[in-house]
Design a protein around this motif. Sequence first.
Motif, short mmCIF file in Angstrom:
data_model
loop_
_atom_site.label_atom_id
_atom_site.label_comp_id
_atom_site.label_asym_id
_atom_site.label_seq_id
_atom_site.Cartn_x
_atom_site.Cartn_y
_atom_site.Cartn_z
N MET A 1 0.84 -1.20 0.00
CA MET A 1 0.00 0.00 0.00
C MET A 1 0.88 1.25 0.00
O MET A 1 1.88 1.31 0.70
N ARG A 2 0.44 2.24 -0.74
CA ARG A 2 1.10 3.55 -0.72
C ARG A 2 0.02 4.57 -0.41
O ARG A 2 -0.96 4.67 -1.14
N ILE A 3 0.20 5.28 0.72
CA ILE A 3 -0.84 6.26 1.08
C ILE A 3 -0.25 7.66 1.15
O ILE A 3 0.95 7.84 1.37
N ALA A 4 -1.11 8.65 0.95
CA ALA A 4 -0.68 10.05 1.04
C ALA A 4 -1.47 10.74 2.15
O ALA A 4 -2.64 10.42 2.38
N ILE A 5 -0.79 11.68 2.83
CA ILE A 5 -1.44 12.44 3.90
C ILE A 5 -1.42 13.92 3.52
O ILE A 5 -0.39 14.44 3.08
N ASN A 6 -2.56 14.56 3.73
CA ASN A 6 -2.68 15.98 3.42
C ASN A 6 -3.20 16.73 4.65
O ASN A 6 -4.07 16.23 5.35
N THR A 7 -2.65 17.92 4.93
CA THR A 7 -3.24 18.77 5.97
C THR A 7 -3.76 20.03 5.28
O THR A 7 -2.98 20.85 4.81
N GLY A 8 -5.08 20.16 5.20
CA GLY A 8 -5.68 21.26 4.44
C GLY A 8 -6.25 22.34 5.35
O GLY A 8 -6.50 22.10 6.53
N GLY A 9 -6.46 23.53 4.80
CA GLY A 9 -7.06 24.63 5.55
C GLY A 9 -6.10 25.22 6.56
O GLY A 9 -4.90 25.00 6.49
N GLY A 10 -6.64 25.97 7.53
CA GLY A 10 -5.79 26.59 8.55
C GLY A 10 -5.18 25.53 9.46
O GLY A 10 -5.76 24.47 9.66
N ASP A 11 -4.00 25.82 9.99
CA ASP A 11 -3.38 24.82 10.87
C ASP A 11 -4.09 24.79 12.23
O ASP A 11 -4.91 25.66 12.54
N ALA A 12 -3.77 23.77 13.03
CA ALA A 12 -4.38 23.63 14.35
C ALA A 12 -3.46 22.77 15.21
O ALA A 12 -2.82 21.85 14.67
N PRO A 13 -3.40 23.05 16.50
CA PRO A 13 -2.52 22.25 17.35
C PRO A 13 -2.99 20.79 17.42
O PRO A 13 -4.15 20.52 17.72
N GLY A 14 -2.09 19.88 17.11
CA GLY A 14 -2.45 18.45 17.10
C GLY A 14 -2.24 17.82 15.74
O GLY A 14 -2.18 16.60 15.60
N LEU A 15 -2.07 18.67 14.71
CA LEU A 15 -1.89 18.13 13.35
C LEU A 15 -0.69 17.20 13.27
O LEU A 15 -0.74 16.13 12.67
N ASN A 16 0.42 17.62 13.89
CA ASN A 16 1.63 16.80 13.81
C ASN A 16 1.44 15.45 14.51
O ASN A 16 1.96 14.43 14.04
N ALA A 17 0.70 15.46 15.61
CA ALA A 17 0.44 14.19 16.32
C ALA A 17 -0.35 13.26 15.41
O ALA A 17 -0.10 12.04 15.36
N ALA A 18 -1.32 13.82 14.68
CA ALA A 18 -2.13 12.99 13.76
C ALA A 18 -1.27 12.45 12.62
O ALA A 18 -1.40 11.28 12.23
N ILE A 19 -0.38 13.29 12.09
CA ILE A 19 0.52 12.85 11.00
C ILE A 19 1.40 11.72 11.52
O ILE A 19 1.58 10.68 10.87
N ARG A 20 1.94 11.91 12.74
CA ARG A 20 2.85 10.89 13.30
C ARG A 20 2.12 9.56 13.50
O ARG A 20 2.61 8.49 13.12
N SER A 21 0.93 9.66 14.07
CA SER A 21 0.20 8.44 14.38
C SER A 21 -0.19 7.69 13.10
O SER A 21 -0.04 6.47 13.00
N ALA A 22 -0.68 8.42 12.10
CA ALA A 22 -1.06 7.78 10.84
C ALA A 22 0.17 7.17 10.18
O ALA A 22 0.14 6.03 9.69
N THR A 23 1.27 7.92 10.19
CA THR A 23 2.49 7.43 9.54
C THR A 23 3.00 6.16 10.21
O THR A 23 3.28 5.15 9.53
N LEU A 24 3.14 6.19 11.54
CA LEU A 24 3.68 5.01 12.23
C LEU A 24 2.75 3.80 12.09
O LEU A 24 3.22 2.67 11.90
N SER A 25 1.44 4.04 12.18
CA SER A 25 0.49 2.92 12.06
C SER A 25 0.59 2.29 10.67
O SER A 25 0.48 1.07 10.53
N ALA A 26 0.80 3.14 9.65
CA ALA A 26 0.89 2.61 8.28
C ALA A 26 2.22 1.88 8.08
O ALA A 26 2.26 0.79 7.51
N ILE A 27 3.30 2.48 8.58
CA ILE A 27 4.63 1.85 8.40
C ILE A 27 4.64 0.48 9.10
O ILE A 27 5.18 -0.49 8.59
N ARG A 28 3.98 0.41 10.27
CA ARG A 28 3.94 -0.86 11.00
C ARG A 28 3.27 -1.96 10.17
O ARG A 28 3.53 -3.13 10.33
#
Length: 358
Positions: A1-28
């Motif tokens: 599987m190859r997935i892409a992650i996008n963060t759209g619109g204005g930023d918000a605190p917590g975005l990086n945590a979501a990117i990290r969690s999605a990335t690590l869960s996918a890599i696992r």
Amino acid sequence: MRIAINTGGGDAPGLNAAIRSATLSAIRRGWEVFGIRNGYGSLYTSEPFIPLTREKVHGITMDGGTILGAANRGNPFEMPYQKEDGSWDLQDRSDEAVEVFKSNNIDALVAIGGDGSMRIANRFSKKGIPVVGVPKTIDNDIWGCEITLGFDTAVSTATEAIDKITTTAESHRRIMVVEVMGRYAGWIALHSGLSASADVILIPEIEFSVDAIADKILKKEKKGETYSIVVVAEGSKEVGGDHFVKGKVLGQSEQLGGVGEYLEKKLSEMTGKESRSIVLGHLQRGGTPSTSDRLISLRFGAAAIRAIEEKDFNKMIVMQQNEIRRIPLSDVADKIKLVPLGGDTILTAREIGICLGD
Ligand code: F6P
């Protein structure tokens, strides 16, 4: 599987945590993960994706902002472009984006964003891109989701700011008007205003009368309470009036603002008291995410990957009764979640004597 992650619109605190969690869960799971930079902006460049690795997402849970960059402009379905005569117009470049996904063998897209981003995600899904949405916005106004990532931190920041403004208001016996973000919903104003013991809270869901606010302030004055705190959501409207708009740029939603300054002048005239206003603005979007936002973001990110694994596409991850669920993206697009006027938070505000402007 190859997935892409996008963060759209204005930023918000917590975005990086979501990117990290999605990335690590996918890599696992043995998948490859790619980030789209600056909203969907990088799709139209020679480097449409950047690889997201363990190293890339290391130690970012506590960081505000987004390592991928954000953009309020650049909806692929409505991209601003300059015409030969110098004027600007919008064009649909979504087919190019779809082609970039396909030629790079991207199997699924995790779209982290607000209501606008969910609308875009829904349109991509209709063009055959398998999408899972993750609700992000400090405004907490995404339909179907009890809490969005970023809201808790923004409310804490606003509450702390109002606390500080209260001490100077008291010293100077002034009316202090604090304008907070939230677009067309009053979640930030209501939650921070209530938590910081504001005297008046104005939200877009209840049109305000300046007379009612002045009356509240003068009644306090008679009781010897010589200062007042007014918290106003940027999207609030006077009875029969319209939103206060600062500007409009093609391809972007209108920029709200000005209601705080308006009230500062009006209330000073009507009460004879000295008055000041402050706009908290983008302070509310910055900083370290709260514990609650980190947790929500981590849970949302991992949940998005579970949805992809189960091929449960074209859904948005939501929090309902502290449980992660999925709802169709098509149910969310074009709706917003307003503060319920019969809800107990509004009732609490009324019962403890806060003026809601009506
Ligand atoms: O949607 C998040 C938000 O911060 C709103 O509360 C605010 O109206 C808007 O974005 C501001 O956008 P910009 O960063 O484009 O000024």
